[in-house]
Design a protein around this motif. Structure first.
Motif, PDB file in Angstrom:
ATOM      1  N   SER A  62       0.825  -1.218   0.000  1.00  0.00           N
ATOM      2  CA  SER A  62       0.000   0.000   0.000  1.00  0.00           C
ATOM      3  C   SER A  62       0.854   1.261   0.000  1.00  0.00           C
ATOM      4  O   SER A  62       0.407   2.318  -0.437  1.00  0.00           O
ATOM      5  CB  SER A  62      -0.941   0.006   1.199  1.00  0.00           C
TER       6      SER A  62
ATOM      7  N   SER B  32      -2.111   0.978  -9.942  1.00  0.00           N
ATOM      8  CA  SER B  32      -3.202   1.931  -9.663  1.00  0.00           C
ATOM      9  C   SER B  32      -4.246   1.903 -10.768  1.00  0.00           C
ATOM     10  O   SER B  32      -5.448   1.900 -10.483  1.00  0.00           O
ATOM     11  CB  SER B  32      -2.644   3.341  -9.529  1.00  0.00           C
TER      12      SER B  32
ATOM     13  N   SER C 224      -6.228  -1.291 -10.409  1.00  0.00           N
ATOM     14  CA  SER C 224      -7.139  -1.218  -9.256  1.00  0.00           C
ATOM     15  C   SER C 224      -8.354  -0.353  -9.568  1.00  0.00           C
ATOM     16  O   SER C 224      -9.491  -0.731  -9.249  1.00  0.00           O
ATOM     17  CB  SER C 224      -6.410  -0.652  -8.043  1.00  0.00           C
ATOM     18  N   PHE C 225      -8.123   0.798 -10.183  1.00  0.00           N
ATOM     19  CA  PHE C 225      -9.245   1.666 -10.546  1.00  0.00           C
ATOM     20  C   PHE C 225     -10.152   1.002 -11.571  1.00  0.00           C
ATOM     21  O   PHE C 225     -11.375   1.097 -11.472  1.00  0.00           O
ATOM     22  CB  PHE C 225      -8.744   3.006 -11.087  1.00  0.00           C
ATOM     23  N   GLN C 226      -9.576   0.335 -12.532  1.00  0.00           N
ATOM     24  CA  GLN C 226     -10.371  -0.311 -13.571  1.00  0.00           C
ATOM     25  C   GLN C 226     -11.211  -1.438 -12.975  1.00  0.00           C
ATOM     26  O   GLN C 226     -12.387  -1.580 -13.315  1.00  0.00           O
ATOM     27  CB  GLN C 226      -9.454  -0.851 -14.676  1.00  0.00           C
ATOM     28  N   GLN C 227     -10.630  -2.241 -12.086  1.00  0.00           N
ATOM     29  CA  GLN C 227     -11.373  -3.342 -11.476  1.00  0.00           C
ATOM     30  C   GLN C 227     -12.417  -2.856 -10.481  1.00  0.00           C
ATOM     31  O   GLN C 227     -13.418  -3.534 -10.256  1.00  0.00           O
ATOM     32  CB  GLN C 227     -10.414  -4.304 -10.780  1.00  0.00           C
ATOM     33  N   SER C 228     -12.202  -1.684  -9.912  1.00  0.00           N
ATOM     34  CA  SER C 228     -13.173  -1.133  -8.963  1.00  0.00           C
ATOM     35  C   SER C 228     -14.307  -0.400  -9.653  1.00  0.00           C
ATOM     36  O   SER C 228     -15.260   0.032  -8.994  1.00  0.00           O
ATOM     37  CB  SER C 228     -12.480  -0.168  -7.998  1.00  0.00           C
ATOM     38  N   GLY C 229     -14.210  -0.222 -10.943  1.00  0.00           N
ATOM     39  CA  GLY C 229     -15.263   0.456 -11.682  1.00  0.00           C
ATOM     40  C   GLY C 229     -15.044   1.940 -11.859  1.00  0.00           C
ATOM     41  O   GLY C 229     -15.909   2.642 -12.368  1.00  0.00           O
ATOM     42  N   TYR C 230     -13.880   2.436 -11.446  1.00  0.00           N
ATOM     43  CA  TYR C 230     -13.570   3.855 -11.611  1.00  0.00           C
ATOM     44  C   TYR C 230     -12.800   4.057 -12.920  1.00  0.00           C
ATOM     45  O   TYR C 230     -11.623   4.368 -12.929  1.00  0.00           O
ATOM     46  CB  TYR C 230     -12.727   4.367 -10.437  1.00  0.00           C
ATOM     47  N   SER C 231     -13.515   3.901 -14.008  1.00  0.00           N
ATOM     48  CA  SER C 231     -12.839   3.988 -15.309  1.00  0.00           C
ATOM     49  C   SER C 231     -12.363   5.408 -15.611  1.00  0.00           C
ATOM     50  O   SER C 231     -11.409   5.590 -16.362  1.00  0.00           O
ATOM     51  CB  SER C 231     -13.751   3.486 -16.427  1.00  0.00           C
TER      52      SER C 231
END
Length: 145
Positions: free
Chosen positions: A91, A99, A102-109
């Motif tokens: 972290s 990063s 992580s953003f892509q998998q979390s839905g923060y495209s």
């Protein structure tokens, strides 16, 4: 004595990147040296240039574009590198590639796109720096005539 913990730190990422990408830089340097004909070194020796002068006036200006091209290749590869980073990051030492993933998998495209735009901007900046350095070296070589 407490053992040095490098797992999960930025030091392990540096070590991993060096071991992964050093061969790319070495190969570009070897290729740059192989392109120099031995007759150039012989001509420098015949004209009375010593070892340091030969490197400063002849060899370094000839190998600089190859070395810088290899450095740009390593830089571009390391920016978007994901395999080593995803295994070794923590972290406190998250890389750009991790990063974005992580953003892509979390839905923060939107955030992933913003970080990807940063990578594209860094690629352009790297190319401009390489172009400027090569133009500087070519002017320096041309003035020595």
């Amino acid at each position: 004595m407490e053992p040095i913990g490098i797992y999960g730190s930025a030091i392990i990422l540096y070590i991993a990147y060096i071991t992964r990408f050093l061969i790319l830089q070495i190969r570009s340097g070897v290729t740059a040296f192989q392109q120099i004909d031995i007759q150039i070194e012989e001509a420098a020796r015949v004209s009375g240039t010593n070892g340091i002068g030969k490197w400063k006036k002849i060899l370094i200006p000839l190998i600089t574009p190859g070395i810088l091209g290899g450095a740009l290749l390593v830089f571009l590869s390391a920016l978007s590198e994901l395999t080593v980073s995803s295994l070794l990051y923590a972290s406190t030492s998250e890389t750009i590639g991790v990063s974005i993933l992580s953003f892509q998998q979390s839905g923060y495209s939107l955030y992933a796109t913003a970080f990807s735009s940063i990578i594209v901007a860094l690629i352009m900046l790297g190319y401009l720096v390489l172009f400027a350095v090569q133009r500087f070296w070519s002017r320096k070589v041309d003035k020595s005539k």
